[in-house]
Every structure is written in C-alpha cells, then in structure tokens.
Design an enzyme around this catalytic site. Structure first.
Site, PDB file in Angstrom:
ATOM      1  N   ASP A 114      21.714 -21.834  -2.955  1.00 59.11           N
ATOM      2  CA  ASP A 114      20.121 -21.587  -3.056  1.00 59.11           C
ATOM      3  C   ASP A 114      20.164 -21.452  -5.152  1.00 59.11           C
ATOM      4  OD1 ASP A 114      17.771 -20.836  -3.972  1.00 59.11           O
ATOM      5  OD2 ASP A 114      17.131 -19.290  -2.531  1.00 59.11           O
ATOM      6  N   HIS A 171      17.351 -23.711  -1.111  1.00 61.64           N
ATOM      7  CA  HIS A 171      16.192 -23.227  -1.440  1.00 61.64           C
ATOM      8  C   HIS A 171      15.003 -23.163   0.538  1.00 61.64           C
ATOM      9  CE1 HIS A 171      13.493 -20.034  -2.730  1.00 61.64           C
ATOM     10  NE2 HIS A 171      11.845 -20.465  -2.573  1.00 61.64           N
ATOM     11  N   SER A 223      10.119 -17.263  -0.631  1.00 59.72           N
ATOM     12  CA  SER A 223      10.492 -17.233  -1.884  1.00 59.72           C
ATOM     13  C   SER A 223       9.159 -16.445  -2.662  1.00 59.72           C
ATOM     14  CB  SER A 223      10.167 -19.083  -2.226  1.00 59.72           C
ATOM     15  OG  SER A 223       9.721 -19.298  -3.084  1.00 59.72           O
ATOM     16  N   GLN A 224       8.714 -17.194  -3.621  1.00 59.57           N
ATOM     17  CA  GLN A 224       7.513 -16.119  -4.227  1.00 59.57           C
ATOM     18  C   GLN A 224       6.716 -14.977  -2.957  1.00 59.57           C
ATOM     19  OE1 GLN A 224       4.068 -17.221  -7.686  1.00 59.57           O
ATOM     20  NE2 GLN A 224       3.127 -17.728  -5.493  1.00 59.57           N
ATOM     21  N   TYR A 279       5.538 -20.224  -4.563  1.00 58.33           N
ATOM     22  CA  TYR A 279       5.269 -20.717  -5.421  1.00 58.33           C
ATOM     23  C   TYR A 279       4.441 -21.966  -5.781  1.00 58.33           C
ATOM     24  CZ  TYR A 279       5.571 -20.881 -11.294  1.00 58.33           C
ATOM     25  OH  TYR A 279       5.026 -20.470 -12.423  1.00 58.33           O
TER      26      TYR A 279
END
Length: 322
Positions: free
Chosen positions: A273, A303, A187-188, A92
């Site tokens: 996370d 994360h 992640s994204q 992101y």
C-alpha cells in the site's frame, strides 16, 4: 509495486515519532463541548428506494458549528426492537452515495448509518451532498492543507467533530442499541474511525481498514502518492514550514487517538500500500490502547487491501462484539 516499507517483523514493533501536543485532550474536549452546544436536531426522513428487505432514511444532523451534515440510515425492514448499529465513514473524495450502495451491514441484522463527508463526494462513487461552509488560508487543491495554519482551523477538526455527532445521531434513533455501537471505514474512513476510538469512551468495537491520517511525520516523507502528497506539494511552495505543519497535524494524528482507544479493534494493512503505507497503519495499531486488538495483513495488495475478504473477516469478528 513490490514491498517498499519495513519488513513485517519490524512493522509489528514499529512506533511512531509523532510528538503528541500537551493540550491534545483539552483541545478535543473544548471542540466537542462547543459542538454539543448546538441542538443535534437529527431528522430521519423515510425514503422509498424500492428495496424490500430494508428501510432507508435520509438523515440530516447538526455537525461542527451546528452546520447540517447528511447521512443514510438503513435498518432491516422487520426490526421492532433495538439492534446494534454500525456507523461507517467514507474514503477520501467519496460521499454517502446512493442507499443501495450500503446494504452489507443491514443485511447482517444491524442498523447502519453512513456519514457524508463535508465538502467531499465528487471524486468517485454516487456522490455527496454536504457542503463545507468554512474556508481557510491558501491551501493546495484537495483537503489535506485546508486551514493547516492552526489546529483550530484545520479541515479535519470539522470532519472528526461531524463524526462524533454522527454517532450521536445514529444512537438517537429508537431502534438502535447505543451500547452496541461499532465504528468502521476504509482509508480516510478508517482514520476517522480511529479518531472516534479515542474520542468516544463507550464504543463496542472499532474496525479501521488500511487507515489514512496516521503517523504524519513518516507518511508525508515515505510516499509520494496522494492524498499525503498534497502536504508535500504545499510545503514545496511554503518552504521551511514543515515543523509548523506537523504541529497542526499532531492534533489529528491517528497514533495519538489510538493510544486512547478503549474498545476492541480489528485493523487491516496491505504491505504494498503506497497510499497508506503499512508502517503508518502499524503505528496506530501498535499504539492502540485496548488489549483486545487484531490486525489482518494482506501481503500482496495495494490500497484495495483485503476488499471482500476483509468484509468477511469483520462479519466474523463482530459476531461476539455487536
């Protein structure tokens, strides 16, 4: 941050309460059919980067609505026959960056295609170069609530469609073996990879790390860290609209794509996370449809997850798959 989510034994059994829309498959079939009405128009332009062991190409292809999307295509310099291709999606706020930021997968003897994420690329890394020409109704700053009034206008409809077309663009290069296509990201990028696992039936492998965009009903209420918090801050102003918002997000929930996953998968989760809480990651992992699935767990990481350790795990895991 110490452990804040479910204990590991409960995570391994956890199932999301996200309600799947009845027309989920029809919605995505129509979306991709409309996108494919545009010529893919994948263009690979050689770039002199000063790198000697790889060749790099600046790529442009037609994504959602036929709109131009950028990418980098990197391949070992001496390749003369088709090789497996790894298609990567970015976290992101990041963009495709600069070519020398993406050398791992080409160094393993595979082709590598990294997609720019439309409208992003200004928060970290080397930047991006793909606009998002479509707007929407009032949204909280960021991307999580853009067009959230309806699934047809939601931002990630465009992004997931771009990603499908990115795979098609990567496969169109004569030196890629389309039967050995891997999608991955963190992640994204992990969330996008999960979506493709449900949208494309013929991938060789999927490897999402600490994936975002999973189990929205839990994610939006268990963490106050961004980007999920964007949704809460939007609802702080748009009072009483939580169920409407969840109705839109259900079309983009990794849990529903995961249940349609038809390829082997290697996930990773980090138990501290707060950005992508481990229960939301396990929600997608536990729903994954293919029996060949594994998850690496990093007990004391936030994360950043496994970082280089997870890269090493993916290199080992992919030896037998692509």
């Amino acid at each position: 941050m110490a452990l804040f989510d479910l204990p590991l034994d409960e995570l391994r059994e956890y199932r999301s309460e996200s309600a799947e829309p009845e027309d989920f498959d029809a919605f995505w079939s129509k979306t991709l059919q409309e996108a494919r009405e545009y010529d893919l128009d994948a263009r690979f332009e050689f770039v002199d980067t000063g790198l000697s062991t790889v060749k790099v190409y600046d790529v442009t292809f037609a994504g959602f609505g036929g709109q131009p999307v950028k990418g980098w295509f990197t391949i070992p310099a001496e390749v003369s026959a088709p090789v497996p291709v790894v298609v990567e999606f970015i976290g992101y706020g990041g963009g495709r960056g600069l070519p020398h930021e993406h050398l791992l997968w080409a160094s393993s003897g595979r082709a590598h295609f990294v997609m720019d994420t439309r409208g992003q690329g200004s928060a970290w890394g080397g930047g991006g170069g793909t606009a998002d020409p479509q707007g929407g109704a009032p949204a909280y700053p960021g991307f999580m609530t853009r067009g959230i009034d309806a699934p047809e206008t939601y931002y990630y409809r465009r992004v997931f469609t771009d990603a499908v077309r990115a795979v098609e663009a990567a496969r169109s290069h004569p030196l890629t073996d389309s039967a050995r296509t891997v999608v991955l990201g963190g992640s994204q990028g992990g969330g996008i990879s999960i979506a493709l696992g449900g949208l494309l039936p013929d991938l060789a492998a999927v490897a999402p790390d600490v994936p975002f965009l999973c189990d929205f009903p839990r994610a939006t209420t268990i963490t106050d860290r961004h980007p999920y918090r964007e949704i809460g801050l939007y609802l702080k102003t748009h009072r009483g609209r939580f169920q409407d918002v969840l109705g839109t997000l259900a079309y983009f929930d990794g849990v529903h794509f995961a249940s349609r996953g038809r390829a082997p998968a290697l996930f990773s989760a980090a138990l501290e996370d707060q950005t992508c809480p481990p229960s939301t990651v396990f929600a997608a992992f536990n729903a994954w449809g293919h029996e060949d699935k594994q998850i690496e767990v990093y007990d004391f990481n936030d994360h950043e997850g496994g970082g280089p350790y997870q890269e090493a795990a993916k290199l080992r895991w992919l030896r037998a798959r692509a």
